[in-house]
Design a protein around this motif. Structure first.
Motif, mmCIF file in Angstrom:
data_model
loop_
_atom_site.group_PDB
_atom_site.id
_atom_site.type_symbol
_atom_site.label_atom_id
_atom_site.label_comp_id
_atom_site.label_asym_id
_atom_site.label_seq_id
_atom_site.Cartn_x
_atom_site.Cartn_y
_atom_site.Cartn_z
ATOM 1 N N GLY A 92 37.050 50.245 -12.564
ATOM 2 C CA GLY A 92 38.228 51.442 -12.601
ATOM 3 C C GLY A 92 38.298 51.644 -10.832
ATOM 4 O O GLY A 92 39.457 52.036 -10.496
ATOM 5 N N THR A 93 37.458 51.531 -10.129
ATOM 6 C CA THR A 93 37.625 51.808 -8.590
ATOM 7 C C THR A 93 38.597 50.841 -8.016
ATOM 8 O O THR A 93 39.411 51.075 -7.297
ATOM 9 C CB THR A 93 36.372 52.012 -7.940
ATOM 10 O OG1 THR A 93 35.386 53.043 -8.543
ATOM 11 C CG2 THR A 93 36.643 52.265 -6.479
ATOM 12 N N TYR A 95 40.852 48.893 -9.431
ATOM 13 C CA TYR A 95 42.385 49.259 -9.912
ATOM 14 C C TYR A 95 42.980 50.057 -9.233
ATOM 15 O O TYR A 95 44.078 50.245 -9.260
ATOM 16 C CB TYR A 95 42.356 49.095 -11.547
ATOM 17 C CG TYR A 95 41.911 47.801 -12.372
ATOM 18 C CD1 TYR A 95 42.181 46.638 -11.748
ATOM 19 C CD2 TYR A 95 41.504 47.828 -13.504
ATOM 20 C CE1 TYR A 95 41.618 45.473 -12.149
ATOM 21 C CE2 TYR A 95 41.215 46.792 -14.341
ATOM 22 C CZ TYR A 95 41.242 45.446 -13.527
ATOM 23 O OH TYR A 95 41.316 44.207 -14.300
ATOM 24 N N ASP A 96 42.022 51.149 -9.012
ATOM 25 C CA ASP A 96 42.692 52.404 -8.259
ATOM 26 C C ASP A 96 43.133 51.902 -6.898
ATOM 27 O O ASP A 96 44.186 52.307 -6.307
ATOM 28 C CB ASP A 96 41.673 53.500 -7.945
ATOM 29 C CG ASP A 96 41.718 54.373 -9.263
ATOM 30 O OD1 ASP A 96 42.615 54.142 -10.038
ATOM 31 O OD2 ASP A 96 40.850 55.001 -9.502
ATOM 32 N N GLN A 99 46.208 48.863 -7.572
ATOM 33 C CA GLN A 99 46.752 49.286 -9.121
ATOM 34 C C GLN A 99 47.684 48.292 -9.474
ATOM 35 O O GLN A 99 47.585 48.048 -10.748
ATOM 36 C CB GLN A 99 47.684 50.519 -8.504
ATOM 37 C CG GLN A 99 46.846 51.748 -8.276
ATOM 38 C CD GLN A 99 47.797 52.861 -8.142
ATOM 39 O OE1 GLN A 99 49.004 53.155 -8.602
ATOM 40 N NE2 GLN A 99 47.087 54.129 -7.747
ATOM 41 N N ASP A 165 43.958 52.927 -21.002
ATOM 42 C CA ASP A 165 44.179 54.069 -19.831
ATOM 43 C C ASP A 165 44.963 53.107 -18.708
ATOM 44 O O ASP A 165 46.002 53.861 -18.044
ATOM 45 C CB ASP A 165 42.948 54.317 -19.006
ATOM 46 C CG ASP A 165 43.013 55.312 -17.738
ATOM 47 O OD1 ASP A 165 43.885 56.213 -17.950
ATOM 48 O OD2 ASP A 165 42.691 54.756 -16.756
ATOM 49 N N ARG A 169 48.777 54.694 -17.787
ATOM 50 C CA ARG A 169 49.326 55.048 -16.433
ATOM 51 C C ARG A 169 50.543 54.408 -16.173
ATOM 52 O O ARG A 169 51.265 54.654 -15.325
ATOM 53 C CB ARG A 169 48.072 54.503 -15.402
ATOM 54 C CG ARG A 169 46.780 55.354 -15.741
ATOM 55 C CD ARG A 169 45.629 54.580 -14.706
ATOM 56 N NE ARG A 169 46.265 54.899 -13.252
ATOM 57 C CZ ARG A 169 46.203 55.837 -12.633
ATOM 58 N NH1 ARG A 169 45.954 57.138 -12.978
ATOM 59 N NH2 ARG A 169 46.346 55.758 -11.253
ATOM 60 N N LYS A 176 45.606 61.612 -12.702
ATOM 61 C CA LYS A 176 44.433 61.317 -12.749
ATOM 62 C C LYS A 176 44.239 59.905 -12.146
ATOM 63 O O LYS A 176 44.946 58.850 -12.653
ATOM 64 C CB LYS A 176 43.694 61.467 -14.019
ATOM 65 C CG LYS A 176 43.192 62.874 -14.266
ATOM 66 C CD LYS A 176 42.462 62.986 -15.637
ATOM 67 C CE LYS A 176 42.178 64.438 -15.999
ATOM 68 N NZ LYS A 176 41.472 64.471 -17.019
ATOM 69 N N THR A 177 43.318 59.389 -11.488
ATOM 70 C CA THR A 177 43.146 58.128 -11.018
ATOM 71 C C THR A 177 42.487 57.328 -12.300
ATOM 72 O O THR A 177 41.636 57.855 -13.243
ATOM 73 C CB THR A 177 42.148 57.830 -9.935
ATOM 74 O OG1 THR A 177 40.695 58.210 -10.059
ATOM 75 C CG2 THR A 177 42.750 58.765 -8.677
ATOM 76 N N HIS A 178 42.549 55.841 -12.347
ATOM 77 C CA HIS A 178 41.853 55.312 -13.293
ATOM 78 C C HIS A 178 40.388 55.412 -13.218
ATOM 79 O O HIS A 178 39.742 55.426 -14.291
ATOM 80 C CB HIS A 178 42.188 53.672 -13.093
ATOM 81 C CG HIS A 178 41.855 52.955 -14.185
ATOM 82 N ND1 HIS A 178 42.151 52.866 -15.413
ATOM 83 C CD2 HIS A 178 40.952 51.962 -14.129
ATOM 84 C CE1 HIS A 178 41.660 51.949 -16.224
ATOM 85 N NE2 HIS A 178 40.737 51.453 -15.584
ATOM 86 N N ASN A 179 39.563 55.529 -12.068
ATOM 87 C CA ASN A 179 38.344 55.655 -11.875
ATOM 88 C C ASN A 179 37.724 57.289 -12.530
ATOM 89 O O ASN A 179 36.765 57.162 -13.227
ATOM 90 C CB ASN A 179 37.905 55.589 -10.440
ATOM 91 C CG ASN A 179 36.358 55.437 -10.304
ATOM 92 O OD1 ASN A 179 35.756 54.932 -11.330
ATOM 93 N ND2 ASN A 179 35.816 55.928 -9.202
ATOM 94 N N GLU A 180 38.811 58.167 -12.381
ATOM 95 C CA GLU A 180 38.315 59.389 -12.843
ATOM 96 C C GLU A 180 38.187 59.557 -14.391
ATOM 97 O O GLU A 180 37.404 59.898 -14.858
ATOM 98 C CB GLU A 180 39.385 60.463 -12.293
ATOM 99 C CG GLU A 180 39.509 60.999 -11.159
ATOM 100 C CD GLU A 180 40.415 61.948 -10.532
ATOM 101 O OE1 GLU A 180 40.147 62.457 -9.827
ATOM 102 O OE2 GLU A 180 41.502 61.626 -10.823
#
Length: 199
Positions: A92-93, A95-96, A99, A165, A169, A176-180
């Protein structure tokens, strides 16, 4: 090879990933890539033999991260379930931070139909899935988490939520970020799945 040649190749791959993210896999051609890189198509052919070669490099770029990440997590002395959480949170981090790379996940189907990328992308999907499934099975077998779901079912739930998710997006302006989202979802699932410590 000199550094400028290597750097230019890396920039071409980054541009290819951006094109896939912006307009889809079908729009990645030597013409669109050359235009994005502000070069002639003939110059592009000095770096790559064609768009299939570029696509292979795109997929290789995508899969290299997984190999290193999984090897790093496997070496950690943490619980099996925590290894799964760490992998999914780190993805997730990642990909943030990059992106556009999430578009590769959303193009798995097309990449599996491409003779040049089929084996590499299938191996990547299988590597991720097997790692998560095996660690979840070990977590269930060793009593770290409840056994309401099988390891296969939990793996599908985790990856399904993360992939959904990524799709959300792209179709919404999600702040919200992917990580959140990943952490929120993973923390809720972890709370449900972890066995209470005996009192």
């Amino acid at each position: 090879m000199n550094n400028s040649f290597i750097n230019r190749k890396d920039r071409i791959i980054a541009s290819a990933i951006e094109i896939i993210s912006e307009a889809g896999l079908g729009s990645l051609t030597t013409k669109t890539l050359a235009m994005k890189e502000n070069m002639s198509e003939s110059l592009l052919y000095r770096y790559f033999g064609g768009i299939d070669e570029v696509l292979v490099e795109v997929v290789d770029t995508f899969t290299k991260f997984d190999k290193v990440l999984i090897a790093t997590i496997e070496a950690k002395e943490i619980s099996h379930f925590d290894k799964v959480i760490e992998l999914l949170t780190t993805i997730g981090t990642y990909y943030d931070g990059y992106q556009e790379l999430g578009a590769i996940v959303l193009n798995y189907e097309e990449l599996l139909h491409n003779v040049n990328t089929r084996e590499t992308i299938a191996a990547c999907i299988q590597m991720r899935t097997e790692f998560v499934r095996d660690e979840l099975k070990a977590a269930i077998d060793e009593g770290e988490i409840i056994d309401t779901f099988t390891a296969e079912e939990l793996s599908n739930i985790f990856f399904g939520c993360l992939n959904r998710d990524l799709l959300n997006r792209r179709i919404q302006n999600d702040r919200k970020t992917h990580n959140e989202v990943a952490k929120s979802m993973l923390n809720k699932l972890a709370d449900i799945l972890r066995k209470d410590e005996p009192s």
